[in-house]
Design an enzyme around this catalytic site. Structure first.
Site, mmCIF file in Angstrom:
data_model
loop_
_atom_site.group_PDB
_atom_site.id
_atom_site.type_symbol
_atom_site.label_atom_id
_atom_site.label_comp_id
_atom_site.label_asym_id
_atom_site.label_seq_id
_atom_site.Cartn_x
_atom_site.Cartn_y
_atom_site.Cartn_z
ATOM 1 N N HIS A 294 0.558 -1.320 -0.056
ATOM 2 C CA HIS A 294 -0.040 -0.135 -0.334
ATOM 3 C C HIS A 294 1.032 1.104 -0.162
ATOM 4 O O HIS A 294 0.796 1.793 -0.276
ATOM 5 C CB HIS A 294 -0.817 0.343 1.488
ATOM 6 C CG HIS A 294 -2.320 0.887 0.825
ATOM 7 N ND1 HIS A 294 -3.373 0.893 1.934
ATOM 8 C CD2 HIS A 294 -3.029 1.101 0.358
ATOM 9 C CE1 HIS A 294 -4.609 0.982 0.775
ATOM 10 N NE2 HIS A 294 -4.203 1.353 0.564
ATOM 11 N N ASP B 79 -9.705 -0.381 4.042
ATOM 12 C CA ASP B 79 -8.763 -1.086 4.602
ATOM 13 C C ASP B 79 -9.373 -1.278 5.719
ATOM 14 O O ASP B 79 -10.133 -0.771 6.653
ATOM 15 C CB ASP B 79 -7.391 0.247 4.697
ATOM 16 C CG ASP B 79 -6.040 0.103 4.883
ATOM 17 O OD1 ASP B 79 -6.071 -1.671 5.630
ATOM 18 O OD2 ASP B 79 -5.500 0.221 3.929
ATOM 19 N N HIS C 267 -7.273 -1.780 7.862
ATOM 20 C CA HIS C 267 -5.768 -0.949 9.076
ATOM 21 C C HIS C 267 -6.221 1.180 8.481
ATOM 22 O O HIS C 267 -6.662 1.442 7.819
ATOM 23 C CB HIS C 267 -4.313 -1.412 8.960
ATOM 24 C CG HIS C 267 -4.544 -2.430 8.588
ATOM 25 N ND1 HIS C 267 -4.801 -3.430 7.944
ATOM 26 C CD2 HIS C 267 -4.473 -3.932 9.867
ATOM 27 C CE1 HIS C 267 -4.165 -4.412 7.847
ATOM 28 N NE2 HIS C 267 -4.459 -4.604 8.874
ATOM 29 N N ASP D 159 -3.458 2.725 8.011
ATOM 30 C CA ASP D 159 -2.111 3.023 7.203
ATOM 31 C C ASP D 159 -1.683 4.482 8.106
ATOM 32 O O ASP D 159 -1.239 5.303 6.554
ATOM 33 C CB ASP D 159 -2.434 2.691 6.187
ATOM 34 C CG ASP D 159 -2.577 1.623 5.730
ATOM 35 O OD1 ASP D 159 -2.329 0.225 6.270
ATOM 36 O OD2 ASP D 159 -2.942 1.197 4.292
ATOM 37 N N HIS E 146 4.205 0.343 4.421
ATOM 38 C CA HIS E 146 2.871 0.297 3.892
ATOM 39 C C HIS E 146 2.031 1.114 5.380
ATOM 40 O O HIS E 146 1.032 0.675 4.776
ATOM 41 C CB HIS E 146 2.287 -0.943 3.142
ATOM 42 C CG HIS E 146 2.318 -2.284 4.605
ATOM 43 N ND1 HIS E 146 2.066 -3.648 4.510
ATOM 44 C CD2 HIS E 146 2.903 -2.578 5.752
ATOM 45 C CE1 HIS E 146 1.954 -4.426 4.783
ATOM 46 N NE2 HIS E 146 2.728 -3.355 5.831
ATOM 47 N N ASP F 120 -7.003 -1.870 -0.404
ATOM 48 C CA ASP F 120 -6.335 -1.947 0.610
ATOM 49 C C ASP F 120 -7.177 -3.793 0.157
ATOM 50 O O ASP F 120 -8.346 -3.608 0.880
ATOM 51 C CB ASP F 120 -5.955 -1.669 1.343
ATOM 52 C CG ASP F 120 -4.781 -2.782 2.437
ATOM 53 O OD1 ASP F 120 -5.102 -4.109 2.372
ATOM 54 O OD2 ASP F 120 -3.746 -2.216 2.470
ATOM 55 N N ASP G 228 -6.631 -6.644 1.812
ATOM 56 C CA ASP G 228 -7.070 -7.046 3.271
ATOM 57 C C ASP G 228 -8.580 -6.431 4.195
ATOM 58 O O ASP G 228 -8.934 -6.738 4.763
ATOM 59 C CB ASP G 228 -6.272 -6.857 4.239
ATOM 60 C CG ASP G 228 -6.213 -5.391 4.441
ATOM 61 O OD1 ASP G 228 -6.727 -4.304 5.136
ATOM 62 O OD2 ASP G 228 -4.371 -5.110 4.583
ATOM 63 N N GLU H 38 -1.846 -4.775 -1.826
ATOM 64 C CA GLU H 38 -1.364 -5.971 -1.033
ATOM 65 C C GLU H 38 -1.857 -7.364 -1.095
ATOM 66 O O GLU H 38 -2.201 -8.156 -0.685
ATOM 67 C CB GLU H 38 -2.023 -5.581 0.209
ATOM 68 C CG GLU H 38 -1.962 -3.964 1.271
ATOM 69 C CD GLU H 38 -0.047 -3.977 1.336
ATOM 70 O OE1 GLU H 38 0.273 -5.223 1.689
ATOM 71 O OE2 GLU H 38 0.225 -3.490 1.134
HETATM 72 MN MN LIG Z 1 -3.658 -0.264 3.614
#
Ligand SMILES: [Mn+2]
Length: 294
Positions: free
Chosen positions: A94, A120, A122, A124, A137, A224, A226, A269
């Site tokens: 990312h 995402d 997360h 980030d 990332h 992302d 994830d 990712e």
């Molecule tokens: Mn990310």
């Protein structure tokens, strides 16, 4: 919405130096080799592979490597937009977002504002001062908001690429308190996974889109994978259970795919070596189809 007429042009970023597990650098090459994005598009909605960028295998200095990739990518997204294309950046980790959105900001111009929907698991939003891993990332959103190493924050144009009020995060469910504090203090709207589950992805996404469009001249989507539940996207370095449903994300992208204000997208990712039975590769195909033809 005015209708998008730009062909979608894929830029593969073969870079994993920003991640704990660098093998996501092989994502674009594997998707291409599998023919995973073939046959998407039609006469009205063109999808073409443009080019890949990479740095080679063993950089001495990860910060310089990531900054070099980001600068090169910013130049590419800027050039594609100038030529009338809509860039679709395929990571890689990312950290490429630093480059993607710096180039888009340059295209919009100094006084214009860029909106961004960041999907995402997360946040980030670390800097080297707060990150427990020092993986870059985990930092790109902070960099785009003007926080972090100058070699990341000054790419393409010297100013901050995003104003906090023009950004939304969706699907977050794993983060450190320093990142949450930074985003809260900046005034960035974060839709935690809990809120998405309560209100539904469609309501949240529609609100986020309005939010990032309110005062901006164009916007982007940084996805992302994830963010998506590991059941549909196991091929990622940091899976977190309880994520977005693939079909909800596909529906959201379909809804905006023809929006002229949507200037660029990125999907990042994907780690093909952690994928199972090509489940993630097939999910990415569905996402790309939604982006191009709905
Ligand atoms: Mn990310």
């Amino acid at each position: 919405m005015s209708k998008n007429t730009r062909p979608t042009s894929i830029i593969g970023v073969e870079n994993g130096f920003g991640a704990g597990n660098p093998a996501c650098k092989d994502g674009p090459r594997v998707l291409k080799a599998l023919g995973m994005l073939g046959g998407i598009g039609d006469a009205e909605h063109v999808l073409r592979w443009d080019e890949e960028i990479s740095l080679g295998d063993h950089p001495q200095d990860k910060i310089r490597a990531v900054a070099r990739i980001a600068a090169e990518l910013a130049e590419l997204t800027y050039r594609h937009l100038m030529e009338g294309d809509r860039p679709l950046v395929l990571g890689g980790d990312h950290s490429c977002a630093i480059g993607t959105w710096s180039g888009v900001k340059r295209y919009l111009g100094h006084s214009a504002r860029l909106g961004l929907i960041w999907i995402d698991a997360h946040m980030d939003s670390h800097t080297f001062a707060t990150s427990p891993t020092h993986n870059i990332h985990g930092m790109p959103l902070a960099c785009l908001l003007g926080e972090g190493e100058p070699c990341f924050t000054r790419i393409a144009v010297p100013e901050h690429k995003l104003r906090p009020e023009d950004v939304c995060l969706i699907g977050v469910r794993s983060y450190e308190s320093e990142e949450a504090a930074f985003l809260r203090q900046q005034g960035v709207r974060v839709y935690l996974m809990e809120e998405v589950q309560q209100r539904g992805m469609q309501a949240v996404f529609d609100e986020a889109r309005k939010h990032v469009c309110a005062a901006t001249q164009g916007y982007g989507i940084s996805l992302d994978i994830d963010a998506i539940d590991p059941l549909s996207a196991p091929g990622v370095g940091t899976p977190v259970s309880g994520g977005l449903r693939l079909n909800e994300v596909v529906a959201a992208l379909s809804e905006v795919h023809d929006d002229e204000k949507l200037l660029a997208l990125e999907i990042v990712e994907y780690n093909p070596w952690l994928d199972r039975h090509f489940i993630t590769a097939h999910s990415i195909r569905q996402l790309c189809r939604a982006i191009v033809t709905a």
